[in-house]
Design a protein around this motif. Structure first.
Motif, PDB file in Angstrom:
ATOM      1  N   GLY B 328       0.822  -1.207   0.000  1.00  0.00           N
ATOM      2  CA  GLY B 328       0.000   0.000   0.000  1.00  0.00           C
ATOM      3  C   GLY B 328       0.858   1.259   0.000  1.00  0.00           C
ATOM      4  O   GLY B 328       0.632   2.189  -0.776  1.00  0.00           O
ATOM      5  N   ALA B 329       1.885   1.264   0.854  1.00  0.00           N
ATOM      6  CA  ALA B 329       2.749   2.448   0.955  1.00  0.00           C
ATOM      7  C   ALA B 329       3.481   2.706  -0.361  1.00  0.00           C
ATOM      8  O   ALA B 329       3.617   3.855  -0.803  1.00  0.00           O
ATOM      9  CB  ALA B 329       3.752   2.262   2.093  1.00  0.00           C
ATOM     10  N   VAL B 330       3.929   1.634  -1.013  1.00  0.00           N
ATOM     11  CA  VAL B 330       4.675   1.788  -2.261  1.00  0.00           C
ATOM     12  C   VAL B 330       3.741   2.296  -3.362  1.00  0.00           C
ATOM     13  O   VAL B 330       4.107   3.174  -4.154  1.00  0.00           O
ATOM     14  CB  VAL B 330       5.362   0.456  -2.647  1.00  0.00           C
ATOM     15  N   HIS B 331       2.508   1.789  -3.420  1.00  0.00           N
ATOM     16  CA  HIS B 331       1.566   2.279  -4.434  1.00  0.00           C
ATOM     17  C   HIS B 331       1.222   3.749  -4.208  1.00  0.00           C
ATOM     18  O   HIS B 331       1.004   4.498  -5.151  1.00  0.00           O
ATOM     19  CB  HIS B 331       0.288   1.440  -4.430  1.00  0.00           C
ATOM     20  N   LEU B 332       1.177   4.178  -2.967  1.00  0.00           N
ATOM     21  CA  LEU B 332       0.846   5.578  -2.687  1.00  0.00           C
ATOM     22  C   LEU B 332       2.012   6.519  -2.941  1.00  0.00           C
ATOM     23  O   LEU B 332       1.832   7.631  -3.412  1.00  0.00           O
ATOM     24  CB  LEU B 332       0.429   5.741  -1.223  1.00  0.00           C
ATOM     25  N   ASP B 334       5.431   5.582  -4.204  1.00  0.00           N
ATOM     26  CA  ASP B 334       6.439   5.231  -5.207  1.00  0.00           C
ATOM     27  C   ASP B 334       7.841   5.648  -4.763  1.00  0.00           C
ATOM     28  O   ASP B 334       8.519   6.421  -5.453  1.00  0.00           O
ATOM     29  CB  ASP B 334       6.075   5.883  -6.556  1.00  0.00           C
TER      30      ASP B 334
END
Lengths: 403, 403
Positions: B328-332, B334
């Motif tokens: 989730g953090a990476v999708h938000l 990058d």
């Protein structure tokens, strides 16, 4: 103007050093004059000079250049009847350079022209699906629409200073290539080669332009917020200290692929239980018992307003899933506000109660406020046109060279 | 110096205007000289002048002031035997002002002194639990430790320019009050009132100092990354363009409360299925069949290294949960990298495979790289001391006033 003007930072690892040549300082001072008049005008030369801390003579030289290139205009004497020689009030021009914004939606194309004062002066929409149409015919239609709207603007003594295009997909750092737009079926499409020549071009994701529109045009928008929008996919614009967070590869804001249930249904992204599997348009239509088609958001809103319990439940469940995904985003980013924009704004009456309840129950009494954008589905188009206008205010010298 | 020196932005809604008085410009030029010598030194006055674009005379005045206050030192003639009058090479001083970092851990207290060159010159640790001890005795112990380490530094011709304290909890915007530290049992505790007088104080969350240490001391750390650490709770430092993201209320980075299973076990935060319920120390110890106690991380690592299958499975499952939350953090965001730091670094051999597998399977072939911090559990303490040193480099004039 090959990279987005409103980019939060240069693409490289370091910041660019300020250009301290005389030419660089002149450019910055032209921008300071434009921003001052735009924010506080009409103003006399003396008032501008006192606000930005330059001499009256220096300001006069800058103002004369901005009048010559059509960015400022004189309104005539200020303060009639008061003591002292009256200054001539200056305002941002309602003629001259203007921003052209365009939107490539799955179900429509839209173009508008916004003048330097921020007013929409011309616009046109073409309805009809673009799903799985090749880029060439779509961009031919868009070009015709742009020509029509620009001609209308020219009849009002405006000229196009640049074109920004909002697309439902990921855009590369070059600001003109669509890397992937799944709902159009496009990938690695260079829009620059297929759009009118001679107009400085910026292409960006519609969620980004929607977020920027909220930053620039929203009501009391804080400098740190999360703007959530949806056209088929669910995207977010993460705004930090007034700048759009783009991420290392330009992929930030993909809220639709935040997992809300790790063992949930498979998603085309390769993951499982992504937010889009619960709150994306397709998922909501399925839960509501509706077929895909044109203007499904309007249909959902109409059915929900009419009291259709199945549609209401589908939207309530989508709101809950949005609440779970946004809980994670709020814990990570602690934004000042979450704004529902785009198509979500029209569905807010049925999404918001369950979304807010979920967020509150998971936030230990410090839930982030959620609001609904006034701009609604207009956001990305307005954001695109205003991005060009901001570019002119930020570097008036570029426009003088174009003019 | 009441707010953290390394703060990404002022607490208010707008940015502060640059101070363009002569005094303001002198302060900025002193900082430019310090940063240039710190990054590229030793350098002659002429070399500094050419790098920062000031005259040799202006640089000499600034350098003389920095030597007088003990921030720079002369190393003697540069380029002996070459043509022209040799300049005297200048280096950042290895004496004079230094940063004091302190850490209040659940199981220990630690203090270190770092000089302006970034070397650790004195340090001390006191083991023993602080769980549910009142603030007064803990800070009395910490004060004794600080006095001991500062005395050792003074024997080396250093003096304390400031004190930064890393705590396992949330800290208010004033940079001295612990709002909530659940594992210490503290809330609304003003550390300023309980620590040595006369030393400029900054208190911050250990996850933030850990992330800053990675930014300043890590190997090829990108300017956008996510630093994940854990001491009981799981915290993240979100670094965007080289600045720590603090959030609107200072609560950003709470990765531990990102939901990984919406219907999972209840969390003290009020939510359900938060990451901490799967990957927090207590949850992992329970799954591994171990009792809480001192140095449980060391015990987990030892058991896992010895091949204890139950411990390995507990860590594998924690890695999977971390992978879901980080997806989730990476999708938000990058980010350019995810860094496992703090206690997690020591457990990385058993966490990383399942974490990376989970992240990759949910990222459609564009998974964010994950690395392990070299600093490990030293990060927060080093980050705290270096924050003071950075503060000196960023505004040498303040130190001159203190000296």
């Amino acid at each position: 103007m090959t990279a987005p003007l409103h980019q939060a930072r240069p693409a490289g690892p370091g910041r660019a050093l300020p250009d301290n040549t005389q030419q660089g300082m002149r450019r910055r001072n032209l921008a300071r004059v434009m921003h001052t008049v735009s924010a506080e005008g009409p103003l006399s030369r003396a008032a501008i000079a006192s606000r930005i801390g330059l001499t009256r003579a220096a300001v006069s030289t800058l103002v004369d250049e901005l009048i010559r290139t059509g960015l400022l205009q004189e309104l005539g004497p200020e303060r009639p009847g008061r003591v002292g020689r009256p200054g001539s009030a200056l305002a941002v021009s309602g003629h001259g350079p203007a921003g052209v914004g365009a939107e490539i939606g799955v179900d429509h194309l839209a173009v508008c022209v916004v003048d330097l004062r921020g007013r929409v002066r011309a616009r046109a929409v073409r309805h009809g699906t673009n799903r799985n149409r090749a880029p060439e015919p779509v961009l031919k239609d868009l070009t015709a629409l742009i020509r029509q709207v620009v001609a209308e603007a020219e009849r009002q003594d405006l000229w196009a200073a640049g074109l920004s295009v909002a697309v439902p997909g990921l855009v590369s750092w070059d600001g003109r290539t669509v890397v992937r737009a799944p709902n159009l079926g496009w990938h690695d499409t260079d829009l620059g080669a297929l759009l009118p020549d001679g107009l400085p071009l910026t292409v960006d994701n519609e969620a980004n332009f929607g977020g920027l529109a909220e930053l620039w045009l929203g009501e009391d928008t804080p400098r740190d917020f999360l703007h959530v929008s949806a056209e088929i996919g669910i995207g977010a614009a993460v705004v930090v200290d007034g700048c759009l967070l783009r991420g290392t590869r330009g992929f930030a804001g993909e809220l639709g692929h935040v997992p809300v249930a790790p063992e949930g249904p498979a998603c085309p992204c390769g993951g499982r239980g992504c937010l889009e599997q619960y709150a994306g348009e397709e998922a909501v239509l399925r839960a509501a018992g509706l077929e895909p088609g044109e203007d499904r958001i309007g249909l959902l809103a109409a059915r929900a307003a009419a009291g259709d319990e199945r549609v209401r439940r589908a939207l309530r469940d989508a709101g809950t899933a949005l609440g779970v995904a946004l809980t994670g985003a709020v814990h990570l980013l602690d934004p000042g506000r979450v704004v529902l924009g785009g198509a979500l704004a029209g569905l807010a009456p049925w999404l918001l109660p369950s979304l807010e309840a979920e967020l509150a129950s998971r936030s230990a009494g410090r839930a982030c406020p959620v609001s609904v954008s006034r701009l609604g589905p207009e956001g990305p188009l307005l954001g695109a046109a205003h991005a060009v206008v901001r570019g002119v205010l930020d570097d008036p010298a570029t426009v003088a060279e174009l003019a």
